[in-house]
Design a protein around this motif. Structure first.
Motif, PDB file in Angstrom:
ATOM      1  N   ALA A   1     -40.641 -25.331  57.259  1.00  0.00           N
ATOM      2  CA  ALA A   1     -41.906 -24.841  57.783  1.00  0.00           C
ATOM      3  C   ALA A   1     -42.339 -23.630  56.955  1.00  0.00           C
ATOM      4  O   ALA A   1     -41.618 -23.171  56.072  1.00  0.00           O
ATOM      5  N   LYS A   2     -43.510 -23.104  57.244  1.00  0.00           N
ATOM      6  CA  LYS A   2     -43.924 -21.871  56.580  1.00  0.00           C
ATOM      7  C   LYS A   2     -42.972 -20.748  56.956  1.00  0.00           C
ATOM      8  O   LYS A   2     -42.417 -20.724  58.042  1.00  0.00           O
ATOM      9  N   SER A   3     -42.790 -19.815  56.033  1.00  0.00           N
ATOM     10  CA  SER A   3     -41.802 -18.765  56.233  1.00  0.00           C
ATOM     11  C   SER A   3     -42.333 -17.435  55.719  1.00  0.00           C
ATOM     12  O   SER A   3     -43.126 -17.392  54.775  1.00  0.00           O
ATOM     13  N   ASN A   4     -41.875 -16.367  56.339  1.00  0.00           N
ATOM     14  CA  ASN A   4     -42.167 -15.024  55.836  1.00  0.00           C
ATOM     15  C   ASN A   4     -40.986 -14.442  55.069  1.00  0.00           C
ATOM     16  O   ASN A   4     -40.954 -13.250  54.788  1.00  0.00           O
ATOM     17  N   MET A   5     -39.994 -15.283  54.760  1.00  0.00           N
ATOM     18  CA  MET A   5     -38.855 -14.822  53.975  1.00  0.00           C
ATOM     19  C   MET A   5     -39.320 -14.407  52.582  1.00  0.00           C
ATOM     20  O   MET A   5     -40.120 -15.087  51.948  1.00  0.00           O
ATOM     21  N   GLU A   6     -38.807 -13.280  52.130  1.00  0.00           N
ATOM     22  CA  GLU A   6     -39.067 -12.830  50.765  1.00  0.00           C
ATOM     23  C   GLU A   6     -37.896 -13.267  49.891  1.00  0.00           C
ATOM     24  O   GLU A   6     -36.753 -12.891  50.136  1.00  0.00           O
ATOM     25  N   VAL A   7     -38.185 -14.099  48.885  1.00  0.00           N
ATOM     26  CA  VAL A   7     -37.161 -14.589  47.976  1.00  0.00           C
ATOM     27  C   VAL A   7     -37.459 -14.060  46.583  1.00  0.00           C
ATOM     28  O   VAL A   7     -38.578 -14.216  46.074  1.00  0.00           O
ATOM     29  N   TYR A   8     -36.468 -13.429  45.972  1.00  0.00           N
ATOM     30  CA  TYR A   8     -36.646 -12.844  44.641  1.00  0.00           C
ATOM     31  C   TYR A   8     -35.635 -13.476  43.678  1.00  0.00           C
ATOM     32  O   TYR A   8     -34.439 -13.521  43.953  1.00  0.00           O
ATOM     33  N   PHE A   9     -36.148 -13.956  42.553  1.00  0.00           N
ATOM     34  CA  PHE A   9     -35.307 -14.523  41.499  1.00  0.00           C
ATOM     35  C   PHE A   9     -35.341 -13.614  40.273  1.00  0.00           C
ATOM     36  O   PHE A   9     -36.382 -13.056  39.925  1.00  0.00           O
ATOM     37  N   GLN A  10     -34.186 -13.522  39.608  1.00  0.00           N
ATOM     38  CA  GLN A  10     -34.131 -12.764  38.357  1.00  0.00           C
ATOM     39  C   GLN A  10     -33.067 -13.374  37.449  1.00  0.00           C
ATOM     40  O   GLN A  10     -31.923 -13.576  37.871  1.00  0.00           O
ATOM     41  N   ASN A  11     -33.454 -13.687  36.230  1.00  0.00           N
ATOM     42  CA  ASN A  11     -32.528 -14.189  35.223  1.00  0.00           C
ATOM     43  C   ASN A  11     -31.862 -15.493  35.678  1.00  0.00           C
ATOM     44  O   ASN A  11     -30.657 -15.539  35.954  1.00  0.00           O
ATOM     45  N   ILE A  12     -32.652 -16.552  35.734  1.00  0.00           N
ATOM     46  CA  ILE A  12     -32.190 -17.873  36.171  1.00  0.00           C
ATOM     47  C   ILE A  12     -32.100 -18.799  34.958  1.00  0.00           C
ATOM     48  O   ILE A  12     -33.089 -18.983  34.234  1.00  0.00           O
TER      49      ILE A  12
END
Length: 379
Positions: free
Chosen positions: A340-351
Motif C-alpha cells: 500500500a502507500k507508505s510514509n516510510m523514508e527509504v534512503y539508498f547510497q552506493n548500490i
C-alpha cells in the motif's frame, strides 16, 4: 461452481506453486572465503582461560557411562547444570537434547568448546527452541553449535522450530554461533509481553534452515554483524534475514545490520515486511543496513513495506537507511513487491548490482515507487 473454482485457484497459488519452487532449490556449498575470519580453536581457548576460569563443565552432570556420540537425550542433566550455575561449559562432544530445549537464566555465561554440539532429537512438534532466552537479561553465549532435525523431522506441520528463541530479553550477546537444519529459524528475536532489547549477534554462520536464517519480529537496539546466512529453504519466507513484526504491540527501532553476507537463500537475502506495525503510534521504525552482500538468492533485498492489511489506518512512518550494497546473480536484485502507500523514508547510497553502480536517479524513482506502493524490480 464458481466458488469451487476460486478455491482451486487459491490452492494452486499457495500450495502447488511453493512446492514447485522448493523442488527446484539447489543447495550450494558455502565458499570458505565467505566464512568469518576467526581462528576458532585459539579464540575458544582464550575466552575459556579468561571469562570461564571458575565455570562448571556440564560433563559433570551427565550420568555414569554417558555416551559421547550424541545418541542419548541428556536434556534434563544439562538443564540441571544450567539451573545450578551462572557460568557453564558444554561437554566437548556432541550431546542430544529434546524439543523442550534448554532454558538459559539471567546473568549467565555459556561456552561451547571446540567439539561441543547440541543435536536435536527428531520430533513432530510444530514449534520448538533449542536454546530459549526468554524473560531474562545479561546472557552471553559463545561458539554455540546447534543442529536441528529438519532432515529427520517426524511431522510436516508448523514452521517454528528455532535454534535460538529470544523473546522479552535484554542485554544478550551471541558470539560466533553455528546454526543448521532448523525446522524454522536459526535465530528468532521477538516479543513475549515485551519486545527484546540490546541483542547483539556477531560472527554467526547460519545454514540450511527451513524458514528464515534470522527473524527480527520485535526489538530495539538489535545489532547483527559480521555474519553469513545461507541456503534458507523449505517454507516461506525462505529469507536470510526477515524483519517482520507480528502485530502493533511489536516495534522495530534501531535495528542495525552491518557487514552481512547472505548466500543462495531460496527467496531473499533480506526482507522488510512491516505491515503489522500499521496502527502502531510509537513511530519507532528505524533500520540501518551497511555493507550487505548477497549471492545467488532469488531476490537480494525485498520490500513488502506495507501491504495494507489494515488499510484504513494511517500509513507507516519511519526510516530505512541502506548503503554500501553489493548484489550478485539475483533474478530480482532489489524488489518492491505488492504494498500500500507508505510514509516510510527509504534512503539508498552506493548500490552495486553485478558490479554495476546504480545511478542516483534510478534509486530516487525506486524509492518513490515504494512510497506509492508500486511493484518494481531494480536491476
Amino acid at each position: 461452481m464458481k466458488s469451487n473454482t476460486n478455491y482451486k485457484i487459491i490452492f494452486f497459488l499457495f500450495v502447488v506453486l511453493p512446492l514447485n519452487i522448493f523442488a527446484q532449490f539447489q543447495y550450494k556449498k558455502i565458499d570458505r572465503s565467505f566464512l568469518p575470519a576467526l581462528d576458532k580453536k585459539t579464540e575458544i581457548r582464550k575466552i575459556k582461560s579468561t571469562l570461564f576460569t571458575n565455570a562448571k563443565d556440564l560433563t559433570d552432570y551427565l550420568p555414569k557411562d554417558f555416551s559421547k556420540r550424541g545418541d542419548v537425550n541428556y536434556t534434563k542433566y544439562l538443564q540441571k547444570g544450567i539451573d545450578d550455575n551462572k557460568k557453564i561449559i558444554l561437554p566437548d562432544f556432541p550431546v542430544m537434547i529434546d524439543f523442550g530445549g534448554l532454558r538459559l537464566s539471567s546473568n549467565s555465561y555459556v561456552l561451547f568448546q571446540e567439539n561441543s554440539k547440541l543435536l536435536l532429537q527428531p520430533n513432530k512438534e510444530e514449534l520448538y527452541g533449542m536454546l530459549y532466552i526468554e524473560g531474562v537479561e545479561n546472557v552471553n553465549v559463545y561458539f554455540a553449535n546447534l543442529v536441528g532435525d529438519r532432515d529427520k523431522h517426524q511431522g510436516d506441520k508448523g514452521e517454528w522450530g528455532m535454534g535460538f528463541f529470544i523473546r522479552n530479553s535484554k542485554n544478550v550477546k551471541i558470539y560466533n554461533p553455528t546454526i543448521t537444519n532448523m525446522w524454522g529459524d536459526g535465530i528468532y528475536i521477538g516479543n513475549l509481553n515485551k519486545p527484546s532489547e540490546k541483542i547483539e549477534i556477531n560472527y554467526a554462520v547460519i545454514d540450511n534452515n527451513r524458514r528464515n536464517g534470522i527473524s527480527i519480529v520485535a526489538g530495539e537496539n538489535i545489532l547483527v554483524k559480521n555474519s553469513l546466512i545461507a541456503n534458507t529453504n523449505g517454507t516461506i519466507p525462505q529469507s536470510g534475514i526477515d524483519i517482520e513484526p507480528n502485530n502493533t504491540s511489536d516495534y522495530i527501532n534501531n535495528i542495525s545490520l552491518d557487514n552481512i553476507i547472505t548466500y543462495n537463500n531460496a527467496d531473499s537475502g533480506l526482507i522488510f515486511a512491516l505491515d503489522n506495525l500499521q496502527g502502531n503510534q510509537l513511530d519507532r521504525v528505524k533500520i540501518d543496513v551497511n555493507n550487505f552482500v548477497d549471492y545467488f538468492s532469488n531476490k537480494g533485498i525485498d520490500f513488502y513495506v506495507d501491504r495494507g492489511y489494515n488499510k484504513y489506518i494511517k500509513p507507516l512512518k519511519g526510516t530505512i537507511n541502506i548503503k554500501n550494497i553489493k548484489l550478485f546473480n539475483n533474478k530480482n536484485p532489489i524488489r518492491n513487491s505488492y504494498s500500500a502507500k507508505s510514509n516510510m523514508e527509504v534512503y539508498f547510497q552506493n548500490i552495486n548490482i553485478d558490479n554495476k553502480k546504480i545511478n542516483t536517479n534510478n534509486l530516487d524513482i525506486f524509492v518513490q515507487k515504494i512510497k506509492n506502493g508500486e511493484e518494481q524490480t531494480l536491476k
